[in-house]
Scaffold this active site. Structure first.
Site, PDB file in Angstrom:
ATOM      1  N   ASP A  20       0.814  -1.228   0.000  1.00  0.00           N
ATOM      2  CA  ASP A  20       0.000   0.000   0.000  1.00  0.00           C
ATOM      3  C   ASP A  20       0.838   1.264   0.000  1.00  0.00           C
ATOM      4  O   ASP A  20       0.644   2.152  -0.832  1.00  0.00           O
ATOM      5  CB  ASP A  20      -0.912   0.042   1.247  1.00  0.00           C
ATOM      6  N   ARG A 100       0.773   5.366  17.474  1.00  0.00           N
ATOM      7  CA  ARG A 100       0.364   6.360  16.470  1.00  0.00           C
ATOM      8  C   ARG A 100       0.676   7.803  16.855  1.00  0.00           C
ATOM      9  O   ARG A 100       1.190   8.565  16.037  1.00  0.00           O
ATOM     10  CB  ARG A 100      -1.119   6.212  16.120  1.00  0.00           C
ATOM     11  N   ASP A 129      -6.776   3.928  12.884  1.00  0.00           N
ATOM     12  CA  ASP A 129      -5.465   4.552  12.754  1.00  0.00           C
ATOM     13  C   ASP A 129      -5.498   5.865  11.971  1.00  0.00           C
ATOM     14  O   ASP A 129      -4.769   6.796  12.285  1.00  0.00           O
ATOM     15  CB  ASP A 129      -4.471   3.568  12.136  1.00  0.00           C
ATOM     16  N   SER A 181      -3.664  -9.244   8.479  1.00  0.00           N
ATOM     17  CA  SER A 181      -3.107  -7.904   8.548  1.00  0.00           C
ATOM     18  C   SER A 181      -2.457  -7.769   9.924  1.00  0.00           C
ATOM     19  O   SER A 181      -3.083  -8.038  10.943  1.00  0.00           O
ATOM     20  CB  SER A 181      -4.210  -6.866   8.367  1.00  0.00           C
TER      21      SER A 181
HETATM   22  N1  ARG Z   1      -7.526  -2.801  16.437  1.00  0.00           N
HETATM   23  C1  ARG Z   1      -6.256  -2.284  16.847  1.00  0.00           C
HETATM   24  C2  ARG Z   1      -6.350  -0.804  17.069  1.00  0.00           C
HETATM   25  O1  ARG Z   1      -7.193  -0.172  16.525  1.00  0.00           O
HETATM   26  C3  ARG Z   1      -5.136  -2.619  15.892  1.00  0.00           C
HETATM   27  C4  ARG Z   1      -5.279  -2.031  14.513  1.00  0.00           C
HETATM   28  C5  ARG Z   1      -4.203  -2.487  13.531  1.00  0.00           C
HETATM   29  N2  ARG Z   1      -4.266  -3.894  13.360  1.00  0.00           N
HETATM   30  C6  ARG Z   1      -3.749  -4.594  12.346  1.00  0.00           C
HETATM   31  N3  ARG Z   1      -3.823  -5.866  12.409  1.00  0.00           N
HETATM   32  N4  ARG Z   1      -3.158  -4.017  11.335  1.00  0.00           N
HETATM   33  O2  ARG Z   1      -5.551  -0.279  17.788  1.00  0.00           O
END
Ligand code: ARG
Length: 405
Positions: A20, A100, A129, A181
């Site tokens: 991506d 983040r 995110d 993922s």
């Molecule tokens: N659900 C988690 C959050 O919002 C992780 C998000 C990213 N997860 C991932 N498998 N890429 O903090």
């Protein structure tokens, strides 16, 4: 606030090295006729950083930052959340969510140095995110624009992206395609998609990356002693270690014993329920130990009040509101509460369980003479009846009055 129409000449892109964000380099370059600088955070995930840098440059980036922010991550984001015992929806230790705001903060610093016109990230339109990055950018540098190519571009599938990559000489890594993922850092790994999207299905063994399956774990328990100063872990089994070393060591140890697996359906900020699994061995061990020590060293009211706040702190973090007055104020309260959280907790790891088995502290509020049931008891039993008379008074009256009606 109005968006300025000024041309975007320079873009700072949060870059993971995956498909991506690699496609995003080229796509942003073409769409905006702009120079792309990539930013990649080293948060302790095992990656060949040289290769990430080379790939960014080969794909067209003018400059590629690889930024080791592990120490700041643990010290200023993870440990504050540990002091709170922050878990989103009582389970998730927030590994992704805590990273983040720090990534955003570092990007703001670089953006100002490099004089960029826009930030870009590779988040989709349905996740948490995007919110965390963009709220943080807006909090720290509202004058810089924000681009979210994955929300805007024309590709409808991974195959279309791969086609675009092939047509534009973007290297698509030949690694076996994981159905999941994955987002990793020192505080944990977050895993979703594939079969996990069915909340009824047990996660297959291959979905977990760090921790051993319970039937692969040792048949003898391990005991580990963790020392805390002001609520922050400083030593393991009597050996002083740096924050990164402590987390690494407990991740390795916990993983060996199958500790730290979490399987949950959670509520995303954007209103979607999603099923995700997490692994956070150090997180589970440290939180168990920290809570155990607090139970000895915090007075009842502070402990209970603090616990009632932990869910809110986790929510603020999960919802992208790290750089907020409330989070800062809660940290101030928590830091004050941690003045006496000094001492050692002993934890037992066995067959995927992490159990607190001992705690000691020079700041202990535990008074053996008051607690004991043997002859050394110093508690004045005769003060109890008077206390109970007054304590019962309001409910006694209310029940009596209501019964008379
Ligand atoms: N659900 C988690 C959050 O919002 C992780 C998000 C990213 N997860 C991932 N498998 N890429 O903090």
């Amino acid at each position: 606030m109005t968006e300025s129409k000024k041309k975007i000449n320079k873009i700072l892109l949060a870059y993971s090295g995956g498909l991506d964000t690699s496609v995003a380099i080229k796509w942003l370059q073409d769409k905006y006729d702009a120079e792309i600088i990539t930013y990649t955070a080293d948060l302790g995930q095992k990656q060949d950083w040289k290769a990430v840098e080379e790939k960014a440059l080969a794909t067209g980036a003018a400059k590629a930052y690889i930024d080791d922010i592990r120490e700041e991550f643990i010290t200023d984001y993870v440990f504050p959340a540990l002091k709170v015992n922050a878990l989103y929806q009582e389970k998730y230790p927030l590994a992704t969510a805590l990273a983040r705001p720090l990534i955003s903060k570092r990007m703001v610093e670089i953006a100002q140095k490099e004089n960029v016109d826009a930030f870009a990230h590779g988040c989709t339109g349905k996740g948490n995110d995007q919110v965390r990055f963009e709220v943080s950018y807006k909090a720290l540098a509202p004058e810089i624009k924000i681009l979210a190519p994955l929300r805007d571009w024309e590709f409808k599938s991974r195959d279309q992206e791969i086609e675009y990559a092939a047509a534009n000489n973007i290297e698509v890594t030949a690694t076996k395609d994981s159905p999941y993922s994955i987002d990793q850092n020192l505080w944990g790994v977050s895993i979703e998609c594939g079969i996990l999207e069915d909340p009824w299905e047990e996660p297959p063994a291959d979905a977990y990356l760090w921790t051993k399956d319970v039937d692969q774990t040792p048949d003898e328990p391990a005991y580990v002693e963790i020392e805390f100063e002001k609520g922050v872990p400083t030593a393991v089994d009597g050996i002083s270690l740096s924050p990164i070393e402590i987390v690494n060591k407990l991740n390795d140890l916990g993983a060996e014993y199958g500790v730290g697996r979490i399987d949950m359906v959670e509520d995303r900020l954007v209103g979607i329920k999603s099923r995700e699994i997490y692994e956070a061995p150090a997180g589970e061990i440290l939180m168990t130990a920290h809570k155990g020590l607090e139970s000895l060293t915090l007075d009842r009211d502070t402990k209970n009040y603090k616990a009632s706040m932990a869910a809110k702190y986790a929510e603020m973090t999960y919802y992208g509101l790290w750089f907020s007055p409330l989070r800062e104020a809660m940290d101030a309260f928590v830091d004050k509460s941690q003045q006496t959280v000094n001492g050692t907790a002993r934890v037992k790891l066995y067959k995927s369980q992490c159990t607190l088995v001992g705690r000691k502290s020079d700041y202990s509020l535990y008074e053996h003479g008051l607690a004991t049931y043997d002859e050394s008891d110093v508690f004045d039993h005769q003060s109890a009846p008077g206390f109970i008379n007054l304590w019962a008074l309001p409910v006694q009256v209310a029940n009596q009055k209501n019964r008379d009606k």
